[in-house]
Design a protein around this motif. Structure first.
Motif, PDB file in Angstrom:
ATOM      1  N   MET A 133       0.829  -1.208   0.000  1.00  0.00           N
ATOM      2  CA  MET A 133       0.000   0.000   0.000  1.00  0.00           C
ATOM      3  C   MET A 133       0.869   1.267   0.000  1.00  0.00           C
ATOM      4  SD  MET A 133      -3.083  -1.074   2.577  1.00  0.00           S
ATOM      5  CE  MET A 133      -3.945   0.442   2.230  1.00  0.00           C
ATOM      6  N   VAL A 134       1.986   1.272   0.749  1.00  0.00           N
ATOM      7  CA  VAL A 134       2.885   2.432   0.767  1.00  0.00           C
ATOM      8  C   VAL A 134       3.467   2.665  -0.623  1.00  0.00           C
ATOM      9  CG1 VAL A 134       5.090   3.289   1.649  1.00  0.00           C
ATOM     10  CG2 VAL A 134       3.408   2.309   3.224  1.00  0.00           C
ATOM     11  N   LYS A 149       3.119   6.002  -2.897  1.00  0.00           N
ATOM     12  CA  LYS A 149       4.282   6.700  -3.447  1.00  0.00           C
ATOM     13  C   LYS A 149       4.178   6.831  -4.964  1.00  0.00           C
ATOM     14  CE  LYS A 149       7.746   5.619   0.084  1.00  0.00           C
ATOM     15  NZ  LYS A 149       9.038   4.926   0.346  1.00  0.00           N
ATOM     16  N   ALA A 150       3.662   5.817  -5.603  1.00  0.00           N
ATOM     17  CA  ALA A 150       3.495   5.897  -7.053  1.00  0.00           C
ATOM     18  C   ALA A 150       2.527   7.010  -7.446  1.00  0.00           C
ATOM     19  CB  ALA A 150       3.019   4.541  -7.581  1.00  0.00           C
ATOM     20  N   GLN A 151       1.544   7.279  -6.602  1.00  0.00           N
ATOM     21  CA  GLN A 151       0.628   8.391  -6.856  1.00  0.00           C
ATOM     22  C   GLN A 151       1.251   9.739  -6.472  1.00  0.00           C
ATOM     23  OE1 GLN A 151      -3.303   7.813  -5.210  1.00  0.00           O
ATOM     24  NE2 GLN A 151      -3.050   5.550  -5.301  1.00  0.00           N
ATOM     25  N   LEU A 204       2.524  14.003  -8.543  1.00  0.00           N
ATOM     26  CA  LEU A 204       1.985  15.223  -7.915  1.00  0.00           C
ATOM     27  C   LEU A 204       3.109  16.156  -7.480  1.00  0.00           C
ATOM     28  CD1 LEU A 204      -0.905  13.724  -5.749  1.00  0.00           C
ATOM     29  CD2 LEU A 204      -1.067  14.879  -7.952  1.00  0.00           C
ATOM     30  N   ASN A 205       4.210  15.638  -6.970  1.00  0.00           N
ATOM     31  CA  ASN A 205       5.351  16.471  -6.585  1.00  0.00           C
ATOM     32  C   ASN A 205       5.966  17.146  -7.813  1.00  0.00           C
ATOM     33  OD1 ASN A 205       5.204  15.936  -3.820  1.00  0.00           O
ATOM     34  ND2 ASN A 205       6.446  14.063  -4.015  1.00  0.00           N
ATOM     35  N   LEU A 214      -1.925  12.159   0.691  1.00  0.00           N
ATOM     36  CA  LEU A 214      -1.160  10.942   0.406  1.00  0.00           C
ATOM     37  C   LEU A 214      -0.050  10.749   1.421  1.00  0.00           C
ATOM     38  CD1 LEU A 214      -0.942  11.122  -3.501  1.00  0.00           C
ATOM     39  CD2 LEU A 214      -2.350   9.604  -2.103  1.00  0.00           C
ATOM     40  N   ASN A 215       0.624  11.824   1.789  1.00  0.00           N
ATOM     41  CA  ASN A 215       1.671  11.709   2.801  1.00  0.00           C
ATOM     42  C   ASN A 215       1.099  11.273   4.149  1.00  0.00           C
ATOM     43  OD1 ASN A 215       3.889  12.394   1.189  1.00  0.00           O
ATOM     44  ND2 ASN A 215       3.513  14.598   1.454  1.00  0.00           N
TER      45      ASN A 215
END
Length: 571
Positions: A161-162, A166-168, A172-173, A209-210
């Protein structure tokens, strides 16, 4: 007697159950065999279980959570305890446990049993081996392997899940950095405002997300806790030898009773007095006591006087008393004694002793031996020396084929007195002799006041002789062994007697011990008869040990008896 018969037929269900139970316990061999099988089975289970030691451990399962002390819905609600139990007995856990203790995985997998107490999140691990320390070691290895496997699965899920979050987050970053560059290079206030709005939304998504990644990394992945570690058992598994023997004995009794019941269902014999009464539709007049009568064909071998300590004679007196007070017998005083099948030795004894009992009551008794196939009574009874003839005992004359031939022998019955005997004689046509006019006049002697006629005939189902006499005698007494006679035989006897115009007055029961050797005795008597010669005697046993006399005391003329019937073989 009719009231007694109706009362017997009106037995209620408890009486029938008691009768059936008494019949069941007669099959002692089957019951004992069932008990022995049960005891042996219980001992085998106890001894085979004596080498098995079972160690048990218990684990409480819990789900991964951030705050296990938070109020509200618990994360444990989502645990599928059935799936967890299947995981615990899987080969994956067994292989891991085998690596921990360095033991064969197959042996460990077969020793494990996992159960779940109702309404709990507890798994109970049980391992059975031939060694107490090994069972405790193995069950703890299973517990540890299961918890490690469950924790590894939880961590693997978290990492997956992590990585997905991170893939999402990476695109975004990158998009956030592009917006910052555009804002720095733009001087138009309206464009800057629009870019700022997009940047705000993007930052909100990145923060979400974070936060999810941080929450997953903050989860407590403890799979559960051991609430009961496995310890080496001090005693073998199983209930133990005494309890297993008790259980085996109980099961054995049930098996024995079941086998006895099945044997009883398929047993064609009647086995009990109540069933004889229900099947034949007549009361049991008496049961002859056990005890072997004296063997042989000598005088007085049929009379019960002085035998079995007097019990047998008293039983015959009781039967005679019951018959004497039966209205159906008192009306005509004619009695036919017969057996269903086989040898008539016991029936002959009943006929002789009933005649003696009637004589003891003051009756003038005439015993008629209607067995014209194997006559033997005259050779087995003691004649009265010079006994006075009763006035009613007149010569019936010469009958069909030489019977009745006008011969009446006075028989000494000891203390009971005496009675007259019309001995049987082998004839060419038995049916014609039994239904002849002289025979009818002979049976009518019972019409004289104070007189009684007792007739002995062959077995009902062997020959039709008894049926030819049933309508002339009316009252029939059946002599049988309940352990040997079949229900179908008694039913057929009742139907044949009723169809012939007679009525069954009652039944006299006996056992094989009273037959005095039974068939072997009869064969021996026949062999003895074949070698006997003398006055009035033939190979058929129709003679008597001394010269017979008529009622006037003169010797009888043997020339009256034709020679042909004497030489005629048994049909």
């Amino acid at each position: 007697m009719s009231d007694t018969t109706r009362a017997t037929e009106a037995q209620d269900e408890p009486d029938l159950l008691r009768d059936q139970f008494r019949q069941l316990i007669r099959y002692r061999a089957l019951i004992v065999a069932g008990v022995l099988v049960g005891l042996l089975g219980g001992a085998w289970l106890a001894l085979t279980g004596a080498d098995s030691y079972a160690a048990t451990s218990e684990v409480r399962i819990r789900a991964a959570t951030v705050d296990p002390f938070a109020t509200g819905a618990s994360a444990d609600k989502g645990i599928d305890i059935g799936s967890e139990r299947q995981t615990a007995v899987s080969s994956t856990v067994s292989d891991a446990a085998a690596k921990i203790v360095k033991a064969p995985a197959d042996a460990m997998e077969h020793c494990l049993q996992v159960t779940n107490p109702p309404n709990t999140l507890v798994l109970r691990f049980t391992c059975s081996t031939g060694n107490a320390a090994k069972s405790a070691l193995w069950v703890n290895a299973f517990t540890k392997a299961y918890l490690e496997n469950r924790q590894a699965q939880t961590k693997s899920t978290i990492n997956t899940m992590v990585n997905g979050y991170k893939a999402q987050l990476d695109p975004l970053n990158k998009q956030r950095d592009d917006l910052l560059k555009q804002i720095d290079n733009t001087v138009n206030a309206q464009v800057i405002s629009a870019l700022t709005t997009q940047q705000t939304n993007l930052l909100s998504r990145i923060l979400e997300l974070n936060g999810n990644i941080s929450g997953l990394r903050a989860l407590d992945t403890t799979p559960g806790s051991i609430i009961r570690p496995g310890v080496a058992p001090k005693a073998p598994a199983g209930p133990g030898l005494p309890m297993m023997l008790g259980l085996g004995g109980g099961v054995g009794i049930a098996l024995g009773l079941l086998g006895a019941w099945v044997r009883l269902v398929f047993d064609p014999t009647v086995r009990s007095e109540g069933e004889v009464t229900r099947t034949l539709g007549a009361p049991v007049l008496g049961t002859l006591p056990r005890g072997r009568r004296r063997r042989g064909s000598g005088p007085a071998s049929l009379l019960a006087e002085g035998q079995s300590g007097g019990r047998l004679a008293e039983e015959y007196r009781a039967v005679g008393f019951r018959l004497a007070h039966d209205k159906r017998f008192a009306d005509r005083r004619r009695l036919l004694v017969v057996a269903p099948r086989g040898s008539s030795d016991t029936a002959a004894g009943v006929a002789v002793n009933l005649s003696a009992s009637f004589a003891e009551m003051g009756m003038e008794v005439l015993l008629v031996e209607a067995d014209l196939r194997t006559p033997s009574l005259s050779a087995r009874l003691r004649t009265a020396d010079g006994g006075a003839r009763p006035g009613w005992a007149r010569s019936p004359g010469l009958g069909e084929g030489g019977w009745p031939a006008g011969l009446q022998v006075s028989i000494d019955a000891g203390e009971s007195g005496s009675f007259d005997l019309v001995p049987g004689r082998r004839v060419r046509n038995v049916a014609r002799a039994l239904t002849s006019a002289p025979a009818t006049r002979l049976f009518s002697e019972a019409d004289t006041p104070g007189a009684a006629v007792v007739v002995l005939a062959p077995a009902v189902l062997a020959y039709a002789d008894a049926l030819a006499l049933a309508d002339r005698v009316d009252g029939v007494v059946v002599v049988c062994d309940p352990r040997e006679v079949h229900r179908a035989d008694l039913v057929r006897v009742r139907e044949l007697v009723n169809a012939a115009g007679g009525a069954v007055l009652g039944v006299v029961l006996h056992s094989a011990a009273e037959t005095g050797g039974g068939r072997r005795f009869r064969l021996g008597r026949r062999r003895a008869a074949t070698g006997r010669t003398g006055s009035g005697g033939s190979a058929g046993g129709g003679g008597i040990p001394q010269q017979p006399r008529h009622h006037d005391g003169e010797p009888s003329a043997q020339s009256h008896s034709p020679a042909a019937p004497e030489r005629h073989p048994v049909p």
